[in-house]
Structures are given as structure tokens and as C-alpha cells.
Design an enzyme around this catalytic site. Sequence first.
Site, PDB file in Angstrom:
ATOM      1  N   SER A  15      54.857  29.683 -76.068  1.00 28.76           N
ATOM      2  CA  SER A  15      53.471  30.087 -76.324  1.00 28.76           C
ATOM      3  C   SER A  15      53.032  29.804 -77.752  1.00 28.76           C
ATOM      4  O   SER A  15      51.859  29.917 -78.082  1.00 28.76           O
ATOM      5  CB  SER A  15      53.327  31.584 -76.065  1.00 28.76           C
ATOM      6  N   GLY A  16      53.999  29.480 -78.607  1.00 24.48           N
ATOM      7  CA  GLY A  16      53.690  29.364 -80.030  1.00 24.48           C
ATOM      8  C   GLY A  16      53.974  30.661 -80.766  1.00 24.48           C
ATOM      9  O   GLY A  16      53.674  30.789 -81.947  1.00 24.48           O
ATOM     10  N   VAL A  18      56.846  33.973 -81.712  1.00 21.81           N
ATOM     11  CA  VAL A  18      58.236  34.058 -82.177  1.00 21.81           C
ATOM     12  C   VAL A  18      59.218  34.273 -81.018  1.00 21.81           C
ATOM     13  O   VAL A  18      60.331  33.735 -81.026  1.00 21.81           O
ATOM     14  CB  VAL A  18      58.380  35.148 -83.273  1.00 21.81           C
ATOM     15  N   SER A  20      59.175  33.288 -77.736  1.00 16.54           N
ATOM     16  CA  SER A  20      59.517  32.088 -76.964  1.00 16.54           C
ATOM     17  C   SER A  20      60.192  31.034 -77.845  1.00 16.54           C
ATOM     18  O   SER A  20      61.012  30.246 -77.368  1.00 16.54           O
ATOM     19  CB  SER A  20      58.279  31.514 -76.259  1.00 16.54           C
ATOM     20  N   CYS A 104      49.262  37.364 -63.831  1.00 19.25           N
ATOM     21  CA  CYS A 104      49.537  36.129 -64.570  1.00 19.25           C
ATOM     22  C   CYS A 104      51.011  35.748 -64.434  1.00 19.25           C
ATOM     23  O   CYS A 104      51.345  34.579 -64.213  1.00 19.25           O
ATOM     24  CB  CYS A 104      49.159  36.312 -66.039  1.00 19.25           C
ATOM     25  N   CYS A 201      45.804  38.345 -72.103  1.00 19.02           N
ATOM     26  CA  CYS A 201      46.077  36.948 -72.459  1.00 19.02           C
ATOM     27  C   CYS A 201      44.823  36.137 -72.789  1.00 19.02           C
ATOM     28  O   CYS A 201      44.788  35.441 -73.786  1.00 19.02           O
ATOM     29  CB  CYS A 201      46.880  36.271 -71.353  1.00 19.02           C
TER      30      CYS A 201
END
Length: 374
Positions: A15-16, A18, A20, A104, A201
Site C-alpha cells: 500500500s505504500g 510501513v 506492507s 474490501c 480506505c
Amino acid sequence: MMTDNSKTRVVVGMSGGVDSSVTALLLKEQGYDVIGVFMKNWDDTDEFGVCTATEDYKDVAAVADQIGIPYYSVNFEKEYWDRVFEYFLAEYRSGRTPNPDVMCNKEIKFKAFLDYAMTLGADYVATGHYAQIKRDENGVVHMLRGLDKGKDQTYFLSQLSQEQLQKTMFPLGHLQKSEVRAIAEQAGLATAKKKDSTGICFIGEKNFKTFLSHYLPAQKGRMMTVDGRDMGEHAGLMYYTIGQRGGLGIGGQQGGDNKPWFVVGKDLSQNILYVGQGFYHESLMSTSLDASVIQFTREVPEEFTLECTAKFRYRQPDSKVTVHVKKDKAKVVFAEPQRAITPGQAVVFYDGHECLGGGIIDMAYKDGEPCQYI
């Protein structure tokens, strides 16, 4: 003997953030064949006109380059709109309070993304969720709470099936959040200091009321007490959730006993918002609920009764319940009365550390009588 993981391909949803980033790093260090994938689920710009997804993708690219893994971007905007956002709006239209994160995970991260990962030759997908996977001697996968109690995300993963869990890895499940940050900093990852994302989200940090008003016209109506006193005007039923305290615009002075006011009910047909005083107002208490969209993480009979514990919202302690399951529906009876059971939210079942599955709350009851919550 060391296991050779190099022939096992794991596609990581990046996701950008920390979590992931560290997920990808740990798998790479364990010798897996790792590929990073960024999911673009929402077409968005922040209030400064910056596309937040573009910024996040740059972070994914920077981390992937640091770790030395290939990375791709995949667009799931249509799938997200059709399977998550339309559901989100429909729930609000019907006076309910949905949990889009549960949907989601079910429809995008562990369905659309899982399917896409398979086209990349994946053996598994991995995400930065705080949950644990344990495989028993029969090969059945059990989903356990994350070790970091404050970060455990099994509540949001409760709609995953055995089939989905068989293909899933959660490398952060045995770590504390502080340890994850420390690993990122030690490795000098570009995302090590990035703050955690909050909010739904697709809304991010934006004002929820403003966001919702772009998609659903608000209908103002009367705010009443249960015994029929008119307390003024509400801004639109969709803006209020059962048990909510703030944002009513009525202080304690109107009630005589100075207790704070809470949302205690909704009448969708009359467009009335019911309010009452006191955290444990009698209208907020219920003794059972009906749920649908019941999903267990393992194979179960069509009809059975289960004694376990349950959560009715994310950050709350477990409560003892008896669950009567019939196909994809369930009646959940509480050992002790519960406060503010909210239609549209997830009810999630646990046996000790194991998350058994869950469903979506349709109706709350007090001694067999439906509560006026929608």
C-alpha cells in the site's frame, strides 16, 4: 535442514505503508520469490490536488527497489466501486452503518487481488494485516488473533473463507507494531517514518459528512425522544450511528438530569432520529441479534449451535454468546445485555485466540422485541 523457499512465489499487496513494506522485506529475507503489487482502488486527490495514490505508489516503488523485488500496479477501481462502494451507499440509504473494510478484504484484497496474483504465478498472497495463520495436521488453516492486541485485525478479516486463507500469509501476525517500525528503520526503508493511514480506505482523512453528501442527498428531519418530545432537527439519518454521542447539537440542559444525549434509534419510514440521555439508556440495550452473510473460516454443517465469544465492533472486549446458525444466517443470543448493537456492522465469533468467522448485523432485539435501530 533449511527450507528452500525460493521456488515459492508470494505476491505482496503493498500500500505504500510501513506494514506492507516490512511484510515484503521479511518474506524476501526468508528466501521467498517475492513480487510487490500496488492496488489502486479509488480515484482520488487530496485537498491540495495531490493524487494520494500516486504518492503511495512512489513509496512502493522506492521500497521494492531497496529490497530488490519486482513490483506492479493494478487498477481495481471498477471492482471496488461495484463490490464495495455501491454496497456502502446502499447500506447508508437503508439507515444502516456499514463496515466497508470487512467487505474490501472479502471482495478486493482476498478476491480480486488474489485472482490477479494467480495470473502472476503466485503460490500465496501476503498482506500487512495483524493476524496469524496456523495450519493443523489435517492441512486446515486456522486464523488467530494478531499477537499485538491493540493492532489485531481479525475482526476485519472475518469474512474470509478457508479457500482464501489457504492461499494467504500474514508475516506480521507474531510481531508488535513497535517491532515492525524498528525493522523498517533498521533496514532504512523509505516508509519507516510514514504515519499510519486512518479512516475508511477511500475517504482517508477527509470529513466524512462532506464526503457522504457528494453521493447521497441528505434529508433533514425531526429529532425526538422515545416518549415523543421534539428535540429539534437532524441533518440526515445517514450521518448518525446507534450509540453516537457527539454532533447532536443538544446539550444536557434540556433533559433535567444533565446526562449526555445519545442516538438511541432511527425510524427510516418517518425520517425520525430518536435520542435519549445516558450511556446505558434502556433503548440502547439489547439481548440478541439476527445476522446474515454468515461466513466461517472452516467447513461447518448447515445448521448447528455454537457457544463462543463475539465482538460487535472493532475495539471492544469479547462477550459470551450462543450462536444458532442456519445456512448463511444466525441468531446470536447474549449472555449479558449489550449496548448499541448496530445494523450493518460486523459480528465476529471467537474461540479463545481463534477467529471463527462472522456475519453482518441485521437487527437487534430486546427480550424478543425488535429495537428501533433502522
